[in-house]
Design a protein around this motif. Structure first.
Motif, PDB file in Angstrom:
ATOM      1  N   HIS A 119       0.833  -1.206   0.000  1.00  0.00           N
ATOM      2  CA  HIS A 119       0.000   0.000   0.000  1.00  0.00           C
ATOM      3  C   HIS A 119       0.866   1.254   0.000  1.00  0.00           C
ATOM      4  O   HIS A 119       0.627   2.188  -0.767  1.00  0.00           O
ATOM      5  CB  HIS A 119      -0.908  -0.029   1.234  1.00  0.00           C
ATOM      6  CG  HIS A 119      -1.845   1.137   1.333  1.00  0.00           C
ATOM      7  ND1 HIS A 119      -3.146   1.084   0.879  1.00  0.00           N
ATOM      8  CD2 HIS A 119      -1.671   2.399   1.818  1.00  0.00           C
ATOM      9  CE1 HIS A 119      -3.733   2.250   1.088  1.00  0.00           C
ATOM     10  NE2 HIS A 119      -2.857   3.069   1.662  1.00  0.00           N
ATOM     11  N   PHE A 120       1.884   1.280   0.856  1.00  0.00           N
ATOM     12  CA  PHE A 120       2.729   2.464   0.991  1.00  0.00           C
ATOM     13  C   PHE A 120       3.577   2.682  -0.258  1.00  0.00           C
ATOM     14  O   PHE A 120       3.780   3.819  -0.687  1.00  0.00           O
ATOM     15  CB  PHE A 120       3.633   2.306   2.215  1.00  0.00           C
ATOM     16  CG  PHE A 120       4.340   3.568   2.608  1.00  0.00           C
ATOM     17  CD1 PHE A 120       3.700   4.549   3.347  1.00  0.00           C
ATOM     18  CD2 PHE A 120       5.661   3.774   2.235  1.00  0.00           C
ATOM     19  CE1 PHE A 120       4.352   5.723   3.708  1.00  0.00           C
ATOM     20  CE2 PHE A 120       6.322   4.938   2.583  1.00  0.00           C
ATOM     21  CZ  PHE A 120       5.673   5.920   3.324  1.00  0.00           C
ATOM     22  N   LEU A 121       4.070   1.587  -0.854  1.00  0.00           N
ATOM     23  CA  LEU A 121       4.897   1.718  -2.051  1.00  0.00           C
ATOM     24  C   LEU A 121       4.087   2.295  -3.211  1.00  0.00           C
ATOM     25  O   LEU A 121       4.565   3.181  -3.937  1.00  0.00           O
ATOM     26  CB  LEU A 121       5.471   0.352  -2.440  1.00  0.00           C
ATOM     27  CG  LEU A 121       6.526   0.339  -3.553  1.00  0.00           C
ATOM     28  CD1 LEU A 121       7.771   1.097  -3.127  1.00  0.00           C
ATOM     29  CD2 LEU A 121       6.880  -1.095  -3.927  1.00  0.00           C
ATOM     30  N   VAL A 122       2.868   1.807  -3.392  1.00  0.00           N
ATOM     31  CA  VAL A 122       2.005   2.325  -4.451  1.00  0.00           C
ATOM     32  C   VAL A 122       1.634   3.778  -4.174  1.00  0.00           C
ATOM     33  O   VAL A 122       1.595   4.618  -5.082  1.00  0.00           O
ATOM     34  CB  VAL A 122       0.740   1.450  -4.580  1.00  0.00           C
ATOM     35  CG1 VAL A 122      -0.275   2.099  -5.521  1.00  0.00           C
ATOM     36  CG2 VAL A 122       1.094   0.063  -5.072  1.00  0.00           C
ATOM     37  N   GLU A 123       1.379   4.090  -2.907  1.00  0.00           N
ATOM     38  CA  GLU A 123       1.006   5.448  -2.508  1.00  0.00           C
ATOM     39  C   GLU A 123       2.110   6.446  -2.827  1.00  0.00           C
ATOM     40  O   GLU A 123       1.836   7.629  -3.109  1.00  0.00           O
ATOM     41  CB  GLU A 123       0.706   5.457  -1.011  1.00  0.00           C
ATOM     42  CG  GLU A 123       0.062   6.726  -0.496  1.00  0.00           C
ATOM     43  CD  GLU A 123      -0.243   6.626   0.986  1.00  0.00           C
ATOM     44  OE1 GLU A 123       0.725   6.580   1.792  1.00  0.00           O
ATOM     45  OE2 GLU A 123      -1.420   6.574   1.351  1.00  0.00           O
ATOM     46  N   ASN A 124       3.360   6.002  -2.791  1.00  0.00           N
ATOM     47  CA  ASN A 124       4.500   6.892  -3.039  1.00  0.00           C
ATOM     48  C   ASN A 124       5.077   6.729  -4.439  1.00  0.00           C
ATOM     49  O   ASN A 124       6.225   7.094  -4.687  1.00  0.00           O
ATOM     50  CB  ASN A 124       5.591   6.633  -1.995  1.00  0.00           C
ATOM     51  CG  ASN A 124       5.264   7.234  -0.648  1.00  0.00           C
ATOM     52  OD1 ASN A 124       5.601   8.373  -0.366  1.00  0.00           O
ATOM     53  ND2 ASN A 124       4.567   6.470   0.183  1.00  0.00           N
ATOM     54  N   SER A 125       4.298   6.170  -5.347  1.00  0.00           N
ATOM     55  CA  SER A 125       4.753   5.973  -6.727  1.00  0.00           C
ATOM     56  C   SER A 125       3.666   6.415  -7.697  1.00  0.00           C
ATOM     57  O   SER A 125       2.496   6.564  -7.324  1.00  0.00           O
ATOM     58  CB  SER A 125       5.095   4.489  -6.980  1.00  0.00           C
ATOM     59  OG  SER A 125       6.027   4.000  -6.050  1.00  0.00           O
ATOM     60  N   ASP A 126       4.062   6.642  -8.928  1.00  0.00           N
ATOM     61  CA  ASP A 126       3.099   6.856 -10.005  1.00  0.00           C
ATOM     62  C   ASP A 126       3.527   6.012 -11.193  1.00  0.00           C
ATOM     63  O   ASP A 126       4.472   5.212 -11.091  1.00  0.00           O
ATOM     64  CB  ASP A 126       3.003   8.340 -10.379  1.00  0.00           C
ATOM     65  CG  ASP A 126       4.368   8.959 -10.689  1.00  0.00           C
ATOM     66  OD1 ASP A 126       5.210   8.266 -11.299  1.00  0.00           O
ATOM     67  OD2 ASP A 126       4.600  10.128 -10.318  1.00  0.00           O
ATOM     68  N   ALA A 127       2.855   6.163 -12.317  1.00  0.00           N
ATOM     69  CA  ALA A 127       3.126   5.305 -13.477  1.00  0.00           C
ATOM     70  C   ALA A 127       4.568   5.410 -13.951  1.00  0.00           C
ATOM     71  O   ALA A 127       5.141   4.441 -14.453  1.00  0.00           O
ATOM     72  CB  ALA A 127       2.168   5.655 -14.620  1.00  0.00           C
ATOM     73  N   SER A 128       5.183   6.569 -13.759  1.00  0.00           N
ATOM     74  CA  SER A 128       6.544   6.770 -14.257  1.00  0.00           C
ATOM     75  C   SER A 128       7.613   6.315 -13.275  1.00  0.00           C
ATOM     76  O   SER A 128       8.782   6.168 -13.658  1.00  0.00           O
ATOM     77  CB  SER A 128       6.768   8.255 -14.594  1.00  0.00           C
ATOM     78  OG  SER A 128       6.638   9.053 -13.425  1.00  0.00           O
ATOM     79  N   THR A 129       7.250   6.104 -12.013  1.00  0.00           N
ATOM     80  CA  THR A 129       8.262   5.760 -10.992  1.00  0.00           C
ATOM     81  C   THR A 129       8.052   4.397 -10.347  1.00  0.00           C
ATOM     82  O   THR A 129       8.894   3.966  -9.562  1.00  0.00           O
ATOM     83  CB  THR A 129       8.277   6.818  -9.876  1.00  0.00           C
ATOM     84  OG1 THR A 129       6.993   6.861  -9.229  1.00  0.00           O
ATOM     85  CG2 THR A 129       8.616   8.198 -10.426  1.00  0.00           C
TER      86      THR A 129
END
Length: 452
Positions: A119-129
């Motif tokens: 959850h936290f990893l997705v929350e701190n990422s977007d499609a480019s990162t």
């Protein structure tokens, strides 16, 4: 904001690095440690402990999303880290009841930790990162197999017995590492909606005069929403379990659980119990763990790059993983005494088919890590491809099947001779590879039909 998110991902990876330096090292040596205990009142089994952990972990995954939604990923990971530290601490002054109690608690903590991490990893990422952030986290996590095992090698090399003083020193060091990793989660910084930080949101709420009662209502609404999401996800899991694709992939998922239990707990114990290695036997446990980690890192990086560039198909990587593992199993069968996993003493004098070789033993460690990366990377890849819109329940099924099979394997590992354990993995590995091929073929045919 991008810098803050990158900071969070790095701190997240460092926290997992420290926690799993402690836990991975503990799992690798605990059966050897348990057998060498001088406390005659202790009657626990390292295999049974690991079996309890994976069994509780598999079922706790059903409730973990609700906990993460209600209290947030940061606090969830901190509390889970405390449970990991408690398990490590149980080895300093071991007793049977605390050993098994903390096994149950860490199983619950593991489910919350990994759910919160995703959850936290997705929350701190977007499609480019997302790919970069996942790669950074994976690299830091896999390094956890290096440092603790290196310490084991230097401390245990030349020993034939593990005295209480050495055990306490090792697990105190691992406890410190786990505690440092847990404290890292407190350094994670909040990311608010639409670019606002959590602190800015809280400041706005205070300016609006939000009362304590309003906050309680908010948490209650979160809990209700989380329960509804959990029910919906559970229904989706039950529906996916009946699909042909998941049924066909189940043998491959189950195999990943068996070989996970073998390289994380059984193989190191076998090396430490082989008297033919002499004074190097106990130190080999640490070196083997390091070499397994090297195999994981090499395989994950190599096949992730090759498959990304479409130079290898998923079926090619899985077939290579099967061959690599079967070669390792055959060499282990020849090189390690058959009663090494089940011997009650600290060492076995049984002669295997070959004179036990340290070089062959470490080669097998590398092959185990390399083959494991082949199966896991491609299972993640095919599930992500087929269930792009239902990734959470699909991966939940994968972890559930893998964890249940790992738990079963740990329970039989202490009573089944090495040759039968290897034979079970060969049969299931071959069946799982064939089923993976069928699923990949089905997807290719489906893709060809869509083009028309």
């Amino acid at each position: 904001m991008a810098d803050r998110r990158t900071f969070n991902v790095v701190i997240l990876g460092v926290g997992f690095l420290f926690i799993f330096t402690a836990f991975t090292t503990c799992g690798n040596v605990e059966q050897t440690v348990v057998k060498s205990l001088e406390n005659t009142t202790f009657s626990g089994s390292g295999y049974h402990s690991l079996g309890i952990i994976y069994g509780v972990f598999s079922f706790s995954n059903l409730l973990a999303p609700t906990v993460v939604t209600v209290i947030g990923p940061k606090l969830t990971m901190f509390l889970s880290g405390l449970l990991y530290s408690g398990y490590i601490a149980a080895f300093i002054y071991p007793s049977t009841w605390s050993f098994y109690l903390t096994s149950v608690l860490i199983g619950i903590g593991a489910a919350m930790l990994w759910t919160a991490q995703g959850h936290f990893l997705v929350e701190n990422s977007d499609a480019s990162t997302i790919n970069r952030n996942t790669g950074m986290f994976w690299a830091l996590l896999q390094c956890s197999m290096l440092f603790g095992n290196l310490y084991i090698y230097f401390d245990w090399n030349g020993r034939t017995e593990i005295p209480d003083s050495s055990r306490r020193t090792i697990f105190l060091s691992l406890l410190v590492a786990s505690a440092v990793g847990t404290l890292c989660f407190l350094a994670l910084r909040g990311i608010g909606h639409e670019g606002e930080t959590l602190a800015e949101e809280e400041e706005e709420e205070e300016e609006e005069g939000q009362s304590l009662l309003s906050t309680r209502v908010t948490y209650k609404r979160r809990a209700n929403a989380a329960m509804q999401d959990t029910k919906s996800e559970f229904k989706t899991i039950l529906r996916l379990l009946k699909t042909k694709t998941v049924l066909l992939l189940s043998p491959c998922m189950a195999y990943s659980g068996l070989e996970l239990s073998f390289y994380t707990g059984v193989y190191g114990t076998c090396l430490g119990a082989t008297a033919h290695f002499g004074g190097a036997a106990k130190g080999l446990i640490g070196i083997s763990g390091i070499v397994v980690g090297v195999g994981e890192i090499v395989g994950g990086g190599l096949f992730g790059l090759l498959c990304k560039n479409n130079r290898f198909r998923r079926t090619s990587v899985v077939f290579l993983g099967m061959v690599v593992h079967f070669v390792a199993f055959y060499l282990i069968f020849l090189n390690i005494p058959g009663d090494a996993p089940v011997v009650l003493e600290t060492a076995t004098q049984t002669n295997p088919y070959l004179t036990p070789s340290v070089s062959i033993a470490l080669l097998c460690s590398f092959l185990l890590g390399l083959g494991d990366s082949c199966f896991n990377t491609q299972l993640y890849s095919i599930l992500g491809r087929i269930y792009a819109e239902q990734s959470t329940p699909a991966f939940a099924i994968f972890k559930f099947i893998q964890s249940v099979c790992a738990a079963v394997a740990f329970f039989y590992s202490g009573s089944l001779l090495l040759m039968w354990q290897l034979l079970l993995m060969v049969i299931l590995g071959f069946a799982g590879t064939l089923c993976f091929f069928v699923v990949e073929r089905m997807q290719n045919i489906s893709g060809d039909l869509q083009e028309y």
